[in-house]
Design a protein around this motif. Sequence first.
Motif, mmCIF file in Angstrom:
data_model
loop_
_atom_site.group_PDB
_atom_site.id
_atom_site.type_symbol
_atom_site.label_atom_id
_atom_site.label_comp_id
_atom_site.label_asym_id
_atom_site.label_seq_id
_atom_site.Cartn_x
_atom_site.Cartn_y
_atom_site.Cartn_z
ATOM 1 N N LYS A 172 -51.741 -86.814 -28.216
ATOM 2 C CA LYS A 172 -50.293 -86.621 -28.102
ATOM 3 C C LYS A 172 -49.823 -86.832 -26.665
ATOM 4 O O LYS A 172 -48.728 -87.348 -26.425
ATOM 5 C CB LYS A 172 -49.923 -85.220 -28.598
ATOM 6 N N VAL A 173 -50.670 -86.435 -25.697
ATOM 7 C CA VAL A 173 -50.339 -86.655 -24.285
ATOM 8 C C VAL A 173 -50.251 -88.154 -24.001
ATOM 9 O O VAL A 173 -49.315 -88.625 -23.328
ATOM 10 C CB VAL A 173 -51.395 -85.993 -23.371
ATOM 11 N N ILE B 193 -45.286 -81.763 -21.474
ATOM 12 C CA ILE B 193 -46.639 -81.351 -21.864
ATOM 13 C C ILE B 193 -46.724 -79.827 -21.929
ATOM 14 O O ILE B 193 -47.250 -79.250 -22.888
ATOM 15 C CB ILE B 193 -47.682 -81.918 -20.880
ATOM 16 N N ILE C 239 -51.089 -77.179 -16.911
ATOM 17 C CA ILE C 239 -51.488 -78.498 -16.433
ATOM 18 C C ILE C 239 -50.913 -78.692 -15.033
ATOM 19 O O ILE C 239 -49.821 -78.190 -14.728
ATOM 20 C CB ILE C 239 -51.006 -79.615 -17.387
ATOM 21 N N ILE D 204 -54.606 -82.841 -28.729
ATOM 22 C CA ILE D 204 -53.691 -82.653 -27.594
ATOM 23 C C ILE D 204 -53.661 -83.901 -26.727
ATOM 24 O O ILE D 204 -52.585 -84.397 -26.354
ATOM 25 C CB ILE D 204 -54.114 -81.419 -26.763
ATOM 26 N N MET D 205 -54.832 -84.448 -26.411
ATOM 27 C CA MET D 205 -54.900 -85.616 -25.538
ATOM 28 C C MET D 205 -54.270 -86.851 -26.194
ATOM 29 O O MET D 205 -53.621 -87.665 -25.515
ATOM 30 C CB MET D 205 -56.350 -85.901 -25.146
ATOM 31 N N ALA E 153 -46.985 -90.307 -22.876
ATOM 32 C CA ALA E 153 -46.981 -91.141 -21.675
ATOM 33 C C ALA E 153 -46.448 -92.540 -21.995
ATOM 34 O O ALA E 153 -45.642 -93.102 -21.237
ATOM 35 C CB ALA E 153 -48.386 -91.225 -21.092
#
Length: 597
Positions: free
Chosen positions: A383-384, A418, A426, A380-381, A388
């Motif tokens: 892809k975040v 997200i 979030i 997940i991070m 960005a």
Amino acid sequence: MLEGIILDVELDDITRIYVLRKNHKELIKLNFKPIIYVSEHDFYRFEKLFAPMIIDVEFIRKRVGFSSEKARLAGILVNYRDYIKLREKQREVSFNIYNLDIYEEHLLIKVPSLNPVSIYIDETIHGDYLWGLNPGVPDNLRVIEVGKRDREFIVKSEGDTEAYRSLKEIIRELDPSIIVTDEKIDAPGVLRLDSLNYEKYGVAGLMEKAYFSYASPRRVVGLTIGNSIESRQERLALDMGMVLPIKENSNVQVGRLRDYLDLDAGSLIITPDPGIYENIVALDFTSMFPSIILKYNISYETCSLRGINRARGKAFLPLLIEEPYTRRLFFKKLNNAEAIYRAKALKLLLVASYGYAGKLDNRFGNMYCNFWINKIAREIMLKVISLAKDLGLNIVYADTDSVFVSRSDKLGLFISKIKKLFGLPIKIENDFKKLVFIKGVNNQPVIKRYFGLTRNGEIIIKGLMAISSNVPVIIREAQKEMIKAMLNEKSHLIPKIYKKYRSKLVNGAVEPDELTFKIRIGKNFYEYKNNSMIARIARNYKLRRDTVVELIYVGNGAVLRSDYKGSYNVKKYLELLNKAKNELLRGNQRIASSIIP
């Protein structure tokens, strides 16, 4: 049926339970005869060794832990005192005795302590939780804060203080439900809450911890976050009709190293470059790991090296955390002190549910739970971060479930994408006008250590001396003042602030309360083998594990605040003052030159 708040429990063959009902305390006495289990084929050995202890026996079939088949067991009724004797002898026998290594109050009391409940009494105490989502503290729960001055005990109440000769006098005259003090007390029906836990949880947070763990009142106060998970697991497993497996099991899985390395990638971290930043937004996945547990039905019985197996309905771990997760989201939306304490307590407990899931001393532990949670969180991070970059956002720091990005008009789009992509909550945790990342003691960049000024004027400090209770009050205040100057573009005042506090220390212009710091004793005094300052303090005062003490540095180490004679170790305090200043400037010319021209 009666309604009230369980304030104290004294377990024995005849257990004494103190219940606060409106404005008076009522004592309930109840026979306590726990049931333990051994396998049917081991019963003859148990009977040979402990026949006088057996009150009754029933041969039944029950599941032990998450076993797919029910085991043939002997359920043995014993007196409570014999239960404790058996616990002491458990290591001496060659067979398993189940439900012996648990918090024994779970075998008698099925409602949470320190919270309004309905109580039905038969062979056990059971009933319903009555406080719902109320964030506050019941009006009839009388909480008294007690300090000590010389030989007097000082009660603080609504801005006024009153002196008493002893704690017994306070308890006799004021009849508190909870007394906040670091002094030892032994008063049935009165709960002692130490100052560190009071500062950390408040009474509302303590109530939440008690509702989460279902542990008895005195146990709740000192119960670690991990053991709070264990306590809740025991309550849930017993309510499901499960016999608990013994806690001492290796929880070790054997497989190929390559397979483990492919799976166990760990959390994703981008370490920040030390320096001063402006217009940074900290985004945080709300309870990311618990959210992943719930969304993917991750649990002890569903995870393996091959993947997350399907289960009928909710698995054990999601059942364990679902209500606390919902409660935390609710309390975070409320803007009052009690709700903040509750949300904070629940955050600690929910985060621990991830860590505890794979621990070797967890009776249900499965390390693959941790592996799969980490793997999903990392994906997940990644892809975040990719998202960005696609939107032209600059990431300055990322750690497990949070990401710090430069402010941009595309921030709203970033957040909405997200939420849509991952279906996880979030939010903007902090919107920093100015943010400072520092270096560690080895002059290398570090994580979880920074301070900043938000757009609404709040100063946020993470991982520094200024917020550590084991640092003397005067040193914390000095560093906070330096931080405030730095963030408000008055860095030229830092030398003046440093000199002011140095002068106070050198000239003795400090009060004893400014010199104090707190520590929690990690072991019983007789368990310390070294000669460290804490070991000497513990031995000198014969302190028990989890005792919180206020100390002052003196020439030969430290003494209790109550034993301080007026002469402190100036050199030690000056060393700490230098350390506090250098922590902000350490080894980074970029920051140092920005702060002190």
